[in-house]
Write a protein that holds these residues in place. Structure first.
Motif, PDB file in Angstrom:
ATOM      1  N   LYS A  24       0.883  -1.162   0.000  1.00  0.00           N
ATOM      2  CA  LYS A  24       0.000   0.000   0.000  1.00  0.00           C
ATOM      3  C   LYS A  24       0.917   1.206   0.000  1.00  0.00           C
ATOM      4  O   LYS A  24       1.722   1.372   0.915  1.00  0.00           O
ATOM      5  N   LEU A  40      -3.085   7.009  -3.274  1.00  0.00           N
ATOM      6  CA  LEU A  40      -2.922   6.030  -2.198  1.00  0.00           C
ATOM      7  C   LEU A  40      -3.557   4.730  -2.695  1.00  0.00           C
ATOM      8  O   LEU A  40      -4.765   4.683  -2.945  1.00  0.00           O
ATOM      9  N   ARG A  41      -2.738   3.675  -2.859  1.00  0.00           N
ATOM     10  CA  ARG A  41      -3.214   2.507  -3.614  1.00  0.00           C
ATOM     11  C   ARG A  41      -2.427   1.247  -3.263  1.00  0.00           C
ATOM     12  O   ARG A  41      -1.275   1.326  -2.857  1.00  0.00           O
ATOM     13  N   ASP A  42      -3.093   0.094  -3.459  1.00  0.00           N
ATOM     14  CA  ASP A  42      -2.415  -1.196  -3.354  1.00  0.00           C
ATOM     15  C   ASP A  42      -1.775  -1.542  -4.696  1.00  0.00           C
ATOM     16  O   ASP A  42      -2.390  -1.369  -5.744  1.00  0.00           O
ATOM     17  N   LYS A  52      -7.165  -1.419  -5.662  1.00  0.00           N
ATOM     18  CA  LYS A  52      -8.033  -0.282  -5.383  1.00  0.00           C
ATOM     19  C   LYS A  52      -7.241   0.869  -4.777  1.00  0.00           C
ATOM     20  O   LYS A  52      -6.241   0.669  -4.105  1.00  0.00           O
ATOM     21  N   GLY A  53      -7.717   2.062  -5.042  1.00  0.00           N
ATOM     22  CA  GLY A  53      -7.027   3.206  -4.486  1.00  0.00           C
ATOM     23  C   GLY A  53      -7.830   4.463  -4.659  1.00  0.00           C
ATOM     24  O   GLY A  53      -8.954   4.447  -5.156  1.00  0.00           O
ATOM     25  N   ILE A  54      -7.230   5.550  -4.241  1.00  0.00           N
ATOM     26  CA  ILE A  54      -7.919   6.832  -4.271  1.00  0.00           C
ATOM     27  C   ILE A  54      -6.890   7.905  -4.610  1.00  0.00           C
ATOM     28  O   ILE A  54      -5.738   7.815  -4.176  1.00  0.00           O
TER      29      ILE A  54
END
Lengths: 73, 73
Positions: A24, A40-42, A52-54
């Motif tokens: 992450k 911010l993401r895996d 998934k992330g943002i």
């Protein structure tokens, strides 16, 4: 997944790693050649796949920092 | 979207709001009745729809806090 391009412009840091090697991470990422945003993401090992992330802009990151500093962690 | 249940256990804070009223929030969310996790996500007004987001455990949130405090924001 839709056809899009991304480029990790800057690796800021890793906040965790799973037993399978997914991490992450907070990075600066450019999507489709646009100006880079915080992300911010895996990620799978070697960044071969994204999870998934943002995405966040600088103001959101500042607000998040203030929020986290108010919490008892 | 797959059939799942979620419950916002605690609203920790909002870090931004879009012109259409979507908010980016840090919350404690329970998914399918499991123990709540921290969740950073976009939400439609009144939480009627959820957007993209990421879940984090306490250690990840601490690591993220440390990372943000090292940055010049």
């Amino acid at each position: 997944m839709a056809d899009f391009k991304y480029e990790i412009k800057e690796t800021i840091g890793t906040i965790s790693e799973s037993p399978k090697g997914w991490t992450k991470e907070l990075n600066l990422v450019s999507w489709n050649g646009k100006a880079p945003k915080f992300d911010l993401r895996d990620w799978a090992p070697e960044h071969e796949k994204m999870g998934k992330g943002i995405t966040l802009n600088t103001d959101e990151l500042k607000a998040l920092k203030d929020l986290l500093n108010q919490m008892e962690l």
